[in-house]
Design a protein around this motif. Sequence first.
Motif, PDB file in Angstrom:
ATOM      1  N   GLY A   1       0.821  -1.215   0.000  1.00 50.27           N
ATOM      2  CA  GLY A   1       0.000   0.000   0.000  1.00 50.27           C
ATOM      3  C   GLY A   1       0.850   1.259   0.000  1.00 50.27           C
ATOM      4  N   ARG A   2       0.294   2.341  -0.529  1.00 54.27           N
ATOM      5  CA  ARG A   2       1.072   3.581  -0.667  1.00 54.27           C
ATOM      6  C   ARG A   2       0.362   4.754   0.010  1.00 54.27           C
ATOM      7  NH1 ARG A   2       1.705   3.412  -7.008  1.00 54.27           N
ATOM      8  NH2 ARG A   2      -0.316   2.364  -6.846  1.00 54.27           N
ATOM      9  N   THR A   3       1.116   5.469   0.852  1.00 51.07           N
ATOM     10  CA  THR A   3       0.548   6.555   1.634  1.00 51.07           C
ATOM     11  C   THR A   3       1.131   7.896   1.205  1.00 51.07           C
ATOM     12  OG1 THR A   3       0.341   5.066   3.525  1.00 51.07           O
ATOM     13  CG2 THR A   3       0.255   7.432   3.995  1.00 51.07           C
ATOM     14  N   LEU A   4       0.271   8.860   0.941  1.00 50.15           N
ATOM     15  CA  LEU A   4       0.713  10.222   0.660  1.00 50.15           C
ATOM     16  C   LEU A   4       0.248  11.096   1.817  1.00 50.15           C
ATOM     17  CD1 LEU A   4      -0.550  10.415  -3.073  1.00 50.15           C
ATOM     18  CD2 LEU A   4       1.586   9.427  -2.212  1.00 50.15           C
ATOM     19  N   LEU A   5       1.183  11.722   2.503  1.00 48.71           N
ATOM     20  CA  LEU A   5       0.833  12.547   3.652  1.00 48.71           C
ATOM     21  C   LEU A   5       0.426  13.946   3.196  1.00 48.71           C
ATOM     22  CD1 LEU A   5       3.775  11.601   6.038  1.00 48.71           C
ATOM     23  CD2 LEU A   5       1.491  10.569   5.902  1.00 48.71           C
ATOM     24  N   VAL A   6      -0.700  14.398   3.706  1.00 49.21           N
ATOM     25  CA  VAL A   6      -1.224  15.717   3.344  1.00 49.21           C
ATOM     26  C   VAL A   6      -1.977  16.334   4.531  1.00 49.21           C
ATOM     27  CG1 VAL A   6      -1.508  15.354   0.834  1.00 49.21           C
ATOM     28  CG2 VAL A   6      -3.316  14.612   2.409  1.00 49.21           C
ATOM     29  N   SER A   7      -2.335  17.600   4.398  1.00 48.74           N
ATOM     30  CA  SER A   7      -3.159  18.287   5.399  1.00 48.74           C
ATOM     31  C   SER A   7      -4.627  17.913   5.181  1.00 48.74           C
ATOM     32  CB  SER A   7      -2.999  19.797   5.225  1.00 48.74           C
ATOM     33  OG  SER A   7      -3.720  20.201   4.065  1.00 48.74           O
ATOM     34  N   PRO A   8      -5.498  18.231   6.131  1.00 46.30           N
ATOM     35  CA  PRO A   8      -6.929  17.940   5.929  1.00 46.30           C
ATOM     36  C   PRO A   8      -7.524  18.658   4.700  1.00 46.30           C
ATOM     37  CG  PRO A   8      -6.495  18.426   8.235  1.00 46.30           C
ATOM     38  CD  PRO A   8      -5.225  18.700   7.505  1.00 46.30           C
ATOM     39  N   VAL A   9      -7.070  19.868   4.416  1.00 42.92           N
ATOM     40  CA  VAL A   9      -7.602  20.580   3.231  1.00 42.92           C
ATOM     41  C   VAL A   9      -7.149  19.888   1.950  1.00 42.92           C
ATOM     42  CG1 VAL A   9      -8.006  22.855   2.242  1.00 42.92           C
ATOM     43  CG2 VAL A   9      -7.030  22.669   4.534  1.00 42.92           C
ATOM     44  N   MET A  10      -5.893  19.469   1.940  1.00 43.38           N
ATOM     45  CA  MET A  10      -5.374  18.755   0.765  1.00 43.38           C
ATOM     46  C   MET A  10      -6.067  17.399   0.611  1.00 43.38           C
ATOM     47  SD  MET A  10      -3.085  20.243  -1.167  1.00 43.38           S
ATOM     48  CE  MET A  10      -1.828  19.105  -1.778  1.00 43.38           C
ATOM     49  N   ALA A  11      -6.359  16.747   1.746  1.00 47.29           N
ATOM     50  CA  ALA A  11      -7.058  15.455   1.689  1.00 47.29           C
ATOM     51  C   ALA A  11      -8.455  15.657   1.116  1.00 47.29           C
ATOM     52  CB  ALA A  11      -7.134  14.833   3.080  1.00 47.29           C
ATOM     53  N   ALA A  12      -9.135  16.722   1.551  1.00 48.21           N
ATOM     54  CA  ALA A  12     -10.481  17.015   1.048  1.00 48.21           C
ATOM     55  C   ALA A  12     -10.431  17.282  -0.456  1.00 48.21           C
ATOM     56  CB  ALA A  12     -11.061  18.213   1.797  1.00 48.21           C
ATOM     57  N   ALA A  13      -9.419  18.036  -0.881  1.00 45.49           N
ATOM     58  CA  ALA A  13      -9.291  18.338  -2.317  1.00 45.49           C
ATOM     59  C   ALA A  13      -9.037  17.057  -3.109  1.00 45.49           C
ATOM     60  CB  ALA A  13      -8.162  19.339  -2.544  1.00 45.49           C
ATOM     61  N   ALA A  14      -8.194  16.181  -2.559  1.00 45.33           N
ATOM     62  CA  ALA A  14      -7.889  14.920  -3.256  1.00 45.33           C
ATOM     63  C   ALA A  14      -9.137  14.049  -3.358  1.00 45.33           C
ATOM     64  CB  ALA A  14      -6.780  14.171  -2.524  1.00 45.33           C
ATOM     65  N   ALA A  15      -9.948  14.043  -2.302  1.00 45.32           N
ATOM     66  CA  ALA A  15     -11.182  13.249  -2.333  1.00 45.32           C
ATOM     67  C   ALA A  15     -12.113  13.764  -3.429  1.00 45.32           C
ATOM     68  CB  ALA A  15     -11.873  13.298  -0.973  1.00 45.32           C
ATOM     69  N   VAL A  16     -12.258  15.074  -3.479  1.00 47.54           N
ATOM     70  CA  VAL A  16     -13.179  15.687  -4.448  1.00 47.54           C
ATOM     71  C   VAL A  16     -12.697  15.465  -5.887  1.00 47.54           C
ATOM     72  CG1 VAL A  16     -14.032  17.918  -5.302  1.00 47.54           C
ATOM     73  CG2 VAL A  16     -14.056  17.416  -2.832  1.00 47.54           C
ATOM     74  N   GLU A  17     -11.403  15.655  -6.114  1.00 49.59           N
ATOM     75  CA  GLU A  17     -10.865  15.544  -7.483  1.00 49.59           C
ATOM     76  C   GLU A  17     -10.608  14.082  -7.874  1.00 49.59           C
ATOM     77  OE1 GLU A  17     -10.462  18.218  -9.373  1.00 49.59           O
ATOM     78  OE2 GLU A  17     -10.027  19.941  -8.080  1.00 49.59           O
ATOM     79  N   GLY A  18     -10.482  13.211  -6.863  1.00 50.28           N
ATOM     80  CA  GLY A  18     -10.146  11.817  -7.164  1.00 50.28           C
ATOM     81  C   GLY A  18      -8.660  11.632  -7.405  1.00 50.28           C
ATOM     82  N   CYS A  19      -7.921  12.699  -7.253  1.00 47.38           N
ATOM     83  CA  CYS A  19      -6.472  12.649  -7.448  1.00 47.38           C
ATOM     84  C   CYS A  19      -5.839  13.752  -6.614  1.00 47.38           C
ATOM     85  CB  CYS A  19      -6.127  12.856  -8.925  1.00 47.38           C
ATOM     86  SG  CYS A  19      -6.689  14.439  -9.570  1.00 47.38           S
ATOM     87  N   ILE A  20      -4.536  13.695  -6.450  1.00 43.43           N
ATOM     88  CA  ILE A  20      -3.851  14.755  -5.709  1.00 43.43           C
ATOM     89  C   ILE A  20      -4.045  16.074  -6.463  1.00 43.43           C
ATOM     90  CG2 ILE A  20      -1.570  15.618  -5.020  1.00 43.43           C
ATOM     91  CD1 ILE A  20      -2.681  13.407  -3.181  1.00 43.43           C
ATOM     92  N   ALA A  21      -4.446  17.088  -5.720  1.00 44.37           N
ATOM     93  CA  ALA A  21      -4.772  18.371  -6.349  1.00 44.37           C
ATOM     94  C   ALA A  21      -4.240  19.502  -5.485  1.00 44.37           C
ATOM     95  CB  ALA A  21      -6.286  18.486  -6.484  1.00 44.37           C
ATOM     96  N   ASP A  22      -4.094  20.667  -6.071  1.00 46.41           N
ATOM     97  CA  ASP A  22      -3.735  21.857  -5.307  1.00 46.41           C
ATOM     98  C   ASP A  22      -5.030  22.389  -4.700  1.00 46.41           C
ATOM     99  OD1 ASP A  22      -3.089  24.366  -4.332  1.00 46.41           O
ATOM    100  OD2 ASP A  22      -1.669  24.782  -5.963  1.00 46.41           O
ATOM    101  N   CYS A  23      -5.158  22.261  -3.377  1.00 44.59           N
ATOM    102  CA  CYS A  23      -6.412  22.637  -2.713  1.00 44.59           C
ATOM    103  C   CYS A  23      -6.785  24.085  -3.013  1.00 44.59           C
ATOM    104  CB  CYS A  23      -6.302  22.398  -1.207  1.00 44.59           C
ATOM    105  SG  CYS A  23      -4.916  23.242  -0.427  1.00 44.59           S
ATOM    106  N   ARG A  24      -5.778  24.912  -3.282  1.00 46.20           N
ATOM    107  CA  ARG A  24      -6.064  26.331  -3.553  1.00 46.20           C
ATOM    108  C   ARG A  24      -6.779  26.492  -4.885  1.00 46.20           C
ATOM    109  NH1 ARG A  24       0.101  27.941  -2.525  1.00 46.20           N
ATOM    110  NH2 ARG A  24       0.200  26.265  -4.056  1.00 46.20           N
TER     111      ARG A  24
END
Lengths: 199, 464
Positions: B434-457
């Motif tokens: 398994g692979r873990t990418l560490l992020v902040s809660p805002v970045m995690a929320a953005a990744a959930a919404v986009e389905g991929c790692i995204a710039d939350c800004r």
Amino acid sequence: MKLEAIRQVKGTAVPVPGDDIDTDRIIPARYLKCVTFDGLGLALFFDERFGEGGKPLGHPVDAPEYKGSRFIISGNNFGCGSSREHAPQAIIRAGYDVVIAGSYAEIFFGNSTTLGIVCVTLPDAERAELTALVKKDPKTEFVLDVEVRTLTAGGKTYNVGIKDGARKAFLDCTYDSLAQLLTGREQTAKLEAALPYRF
Amino acid sequence: MGKNLFQKVWEKHLVRELPSGQSQLFIGLHLIHEVTSPQAFAMIRELGLKVAYPDRTYATCDHIIPTDGRERPFADPMAEEMMQSIERNTEEFGIKFFNPESGAQGVVHIVGPEQGLTQPGMTVACGDSHTATHGAFGAIAFGIGTSQVRDVLATQTMTISPFKVRKIEIKGRLGDMVTSKDVILHVIRKLGVNGGLGYAYEFCGEAVKNMSMEARMTLCNMAIEGGARVGYINPDEVTFEYLKGRPYAPKGEEFEKRKEYWKSIASDADAEYDDVVVFDASEIEPMVTWGINPEQGIGISESIPVPVNETMKEALEYMKFGAGDKMEGKKIDVCFIGSCTNGRIEDFRMAAKYLRGRKAAPHVRALAVPGSYEVKALAEKEGLDVIFKEAGFEWREPGCSMCLAMNPDRLKGDQISASTSNRNFKGRQGSSTGRTLLVSPVMAAAAAVEGCIADCRKTFGGVK
């Protein structure tokens, strides 16, 4: 629990290459589900030793030529990550008494010392030399002398790094800290009574 | 020459120097949990010893507890055995146990502060490396192993040698959607995963001063990922306000009296440090890790660096990423918001603020796991649970959950998760691939919404 003084350790060595080998790698989290440490030796480096369906991945600790080793030679920042004592417990229960690395994470170092695992340091170049040596001849005998801080292998003697406190504790047989701490009960009570906080 | 907080607190708690050259240090508050304590209790029982100061010891359960069904016995017999073990041990030795029925159970580093147990000028120990968290209050808090848990239970003291102190100043103000999680990932990236060996980290500067207690806890929580066993922040009005009214905090006049002590232990203006490092807050952007240790992180606008050592090569191979790749756009399978790093109320408020009216991508399994029952209750009172559920998140019971996956919450195969937890080690989240990418809660929320790692800004409209 070991109770004798540790002056000298003799044995063969296994190379476990890599820097920043964390305690999750030394023992995966699922093996922490236990109320005793018995049997943890089998789980040492488990996910690096076995793949899906228990398929062996050819990890050095399983190589027949390194069976029975008492020394582990590894990289820098060994034992970083989680404070789990299960990691040094797995190491010692798998039969290893000495780790030779470039540096150690502090909690791991403390946990290991308490259990009587001697963690010594050697620079990268000298560890590479020793690794090459045991790869060529896995039967090479290592002799660690805690008292004079030397490691002898392949006819050469290396000056190892070993923390003063740990060295003294191994030689005086005080590495298991509890007995010493218990003799300070009165001083502890006095300090406690004077502290500006309680619950 | 003045003294820093570490030196002052150390002196107050130093019982004596031992013949070994180490110090015997008194522990003002000992927190225990189910994973690293059963063997310690077994040892003191075997030796016929008692818990020396049971009123300075508090227990909770967090690592193994399921975050869905809590019916006893637990489905996993080993988890059940560990639960029974802590129940028996706390009862036998007279220790307060914040069990699920108490309504206060949760991750040990969240429960201690919210109960008001963690206070400035204390020494704190717990058999968990993220004990550094409690340093956010101006306490000196150590993660310890099981033999030391035994020592603290039996004597309320432990052997340890003092650390050097590195002052880490974060100058200026943080940008929009840049959090303390990004700050600590930035610091670790710059100073390295073993950069803090032998040091306590004192965090200070305008950006730290402006942080809430929750944000400060996140910062100190991950000091250990930089190799520093201890991280702390000098106590101030933010600290005192947080403590006011908490169950175990002093009340009324006693509070004011204690506050004098709290103020007295802060680092003097002319305190000496063994090292000083200064960072500019404006240079920190939302961070994401790409590798297998917390030092292997980049700002979201950057690309994965070209490997310069074996660990980096090993990381790219394991993560199946390439040098020069952008993390932005990397597909994720799982989003995990929770853990002792980011499972506090503010973390859920922050994520919910941006998730309101949005949905997680259909292929993403998203988990929101409150750090404690108190966090859960507060979030539900504020309606945050509804926002998470409407966004497609599972809203679960408090525990460590998928951070280290000793409970049923795990990655499968080589799944990728955007996690607010603290470690991206190989196999950390329960799957050996398994692979873990560490992020902040805002970045995690953005990744959930986009389905991929995204710039939350960009996702949440913060960037013009």
